[in-house]
Design a protein around this motif. Structure first.
Motif, short mmCIF file in Angstrom:
data_model
loop_
_atom_site.label_atom_id
_atom_site.label_comp_id
_atom_site.label_asym_id
_atom_site.label_seq_id
_atom_site.Cartn_x
_atom_site.Cartn_y
_atom_site.Cartn_z
N LEU A 8 -43.33 -53.05 55.37
CA LEU A 8 -43.35 -52.75 56.81
C LEU A 8 -43.37 -51.24 57.08
O LEU A 8 -44.09 -50.78 57.98
CB LEU A 8 -42.15 -53.41 57.51
CG LEU A 8 -42.26 -54.93 57.60
CD1 LEU A 8 -40.93 -55.55 58.00
CD2 LEU A 8 -43.34 -55.33 58.60
N GLU A 15 -36.81 -56.07 62.44
CA GLU A 15 -38.05 -56.65 61.90
C GLU A 15 -37.90 -56.93 60.41
O GLU A 15 -38.36 -57.97 59.92
CB GLU A 15 -39.22 -55.68 62.09
CG GLU A 15 -39.73 -55.55 63.50
CD GLU A 15 -40.87 -54.54 63.56
OE1 GLU A 15 -42.03 -54.93 63.37
OE2 GLU A 15 -40.61 -53.34 63.77
N ASP A 67 -51.91 -44.75 61.34
CA ASP A 67 -51.33 -45.65 62.34
C ASP A 67 -52.37 -46.55 63.01
O ASP A 67 -52.08 -47.70 63.31
CB ASP A 67 -50.60 -44.84 63.42
CG ASP A 67 -49.26 -44.29 62.94
OD1 ASP A 67 -48.75 -44.80 61.93
OD2 ASP A 67 -48.74 -43.35 63.56
N ARG A 68 -53.52 -46.00 63.28
CA ARG A 68 -54.53 -46.75 64.04
C ARG A 68 -55.92 -46.52 63.45
O ARG A 68 -56.80 -45.93 64.10
CB ARG A 68 -54.50 -46.31 65.52
CG ARG A 68 -53.40 -46.96 66.34
CD ARG A 68 -53.13 -46.21 67.62
NE ARG A 68 -52.40 -44.99 67.35
CZ ARG A 68 -51.06 -44.91 67.31
NH1 ARG A 68 -50.34 -45.96 67.56
NH2 ARG A 68 -50.49 -43.78 67.02
N ASN A 112 -44.50 -42.48 67.27
CA ASN A 112 -43.28 -43.29 67.39
C ASN A 112 -42.02 -42.45 67.28
O ASN A 112 -40.97 -42.86 67.78
CB ASN A 112 -43.26 -44.38 66.32
CG ASN A 112 -44.21 -45.51 66.63
OD1 ASN A 112 -44.35 -45.90 67.78
ND2 ASN A 112 -44.88 -46.02 65.61
N GLN A 158 -46.35 -49.69 59.30
CA GLN A 158 -46.05 -49.25 60.67
C GLN A 158 -45.32 -47.93 60.73
O GLN A 158 -45.08 -47.40 61.82
CB GLN A 158 -45.18 -50.32 61.37
CG GLN A 158 -45.70 -51.73 61.19
CD GLN A 158 -44.74 -52.78 61.73
OE1 GLN A 158 -43.56 -52.51 61.94
NE2 GLN A 158 -45.24 -53.98 61.97
N GLY A 206 -41.68 -46.59 63.33
CA GLY A 206 -42.32 -47.71 64.01
C GLY A 206 -41.81 -49.07 63.56
O GLY A 206 -42.33 -50.10 63.98
N THR A 207 -40.80 -49.06 62.69
CA THR A 207 -40.26 -50.31 62.17
C THR A 207 -38.76 -50.38 62.47
O THR A 207 -38.03 -49.44 62.16
CB THR A 207 -40.46 -50.40 60.64
OG1 THR A 207 -41.85 -50.24 60.34
CG2 THR A 207 -39.98 -51.74 60.11
#
Lengths: 207, 207
Positions: free
Chosen positions: B20, B33, A112-113, A27, B24, B28-29
């Motif tokens: 968050l 959000e 992350d995943r 990201n 993420q 990524g946030t």
DNA sequence: CCTACCGATCGGTAGG
DNA sequence: CCTACCGATCGGTAGG
């Protein structure tokens, strides 16, 4: 003249992406940055990989394939016992330390995943991890390995420890008055792994 | 009516951001959000914290302060030896396991901003880590702790291992045929830590 | 604590 | 492998 060796464009993109994703996260990295590092325009990158997500997937499977390719060589080192353990561990560390951002990228993707990484681990690494586990059980039957070892948890622990020392060692390196170097950290990991796996025996061969 | 308990707005923002960011990542946030999770508009969030980066910093120092606050209680458990070791370790795990995203956020920040995390660790944790290290050296002099332990590297190892098992355990959980649960993983970590620290002794008191 | 607005950057497409 | 362009979203500001 490009910014890196000529090679195939796809390969140069993959290398740049692996490096940048490892350093800044997926990201935190734009495909624009990757394209600039390679010396091409962004739409060209998209033409080659379809999307940013597809680029990520190809970087990752490439990395796991390298890992899978090295593991058999590492495990084939010697026969058994503490010395084999040391040599196997040190080969594994060498693999990660040679290109430190590999461990970083793995750690990031695990955060992350996790589900996707679990699937990749299962496909690329599970047989080898299971092999190590079976050896530990053999050792327990034969009596030269501690019976209280939990083989699955033990192997997973070593993998976590190796990845995180190399990937996140920078953050903990200079916390202490006498900070352990990565070298010290890894040889302590070997010592720790051996002490927890094998029964104590006299230092030298005698007796 | 808001989406979470009333409380101070600042506090609710910090809680949502911690959750968050941990799930993420910071990149990524979006602050959008976070604002939505709290039930306010984005400019209101910015009004309270000045910038996204300032929000991140306040989330992190808050987390480290909690950690710093708990550590003395954990370390004060009992006197010394293997049983104290077990209770200290289990209290430490409990702290992270209670709010699993804490470990995740720490791991992410160690990857993204190692220098900043090192400074935070030095400020909030160094004295306690040094205390554990000194105890290990005491044990080595007194003879009930292995002499081959590298105290600094050992302590750093345990911290890495605990953080990464809890933060990234999901990714390695179901790789194996008989996947170890987080419970098994943590009790193996305790066993491993003890086996690597203490000299072997007979199981029960008699000799 | 809000509405309205800002320039910058994002990943991706059209078309050649 | 490129230029030109797209809508969407980003963090942040003005002004109340």
């Amino acid at each position: 003249m490009g910014l890196s060796a000529p090679g195939q464009v796809r390969t140069r993109i993959l290398e740049a992406a692996e490096r940048l994703f490892a350093a800044q996260g997926y990201n935190g990295t734009s495909i624009q940055e990757v394209a600039e590092a390679v010396g091409i325009r962004r739409p060209t990158l998209v033409y080659h990989f379809g999307s940013k997500d597809q680029l990520r997937i190809e970087v990752l499977t490439g990395l796991l394939s390298q890992w899978q390719e090295q593991l058999p060589k590492v495990l084939a080192a010697s026969q058994s016992g503490p010395d084999r353990f040391r040599s196997v561990m040190e080969s594994a560390f060498a693999f990660f330390r040679a290109v430190p951002h590999r461990a970083r990228l793995i750690a990031r993707e695990m955060l992350d995943r996790p589900d996707e990484m679990r699937a990749l681990f299962a496909r690329h690494l599970e047989p080898y991890m299971q092999l190590v586990i079976d050896r530990i059980r053999d050792g327990q039957r034969e009596g030269h390995t501690r019976r209280d070892v939990d083989p699955e948890a033990y192997v997973v622990h070593l993998m976590h420890a190796a990845v995180s020392v190399i990937a996140m060692g920078d953050a903990t390196k200079h916390v202490l008055r006498d900070p352990p170097s990565v070298e010290r950290q890894l040889s302590e990991l070997v010592r720790l792994g051996k002490a927890a796996l094998f029964l104590d025996r006299p230092k030298s061969g005698g007796s």
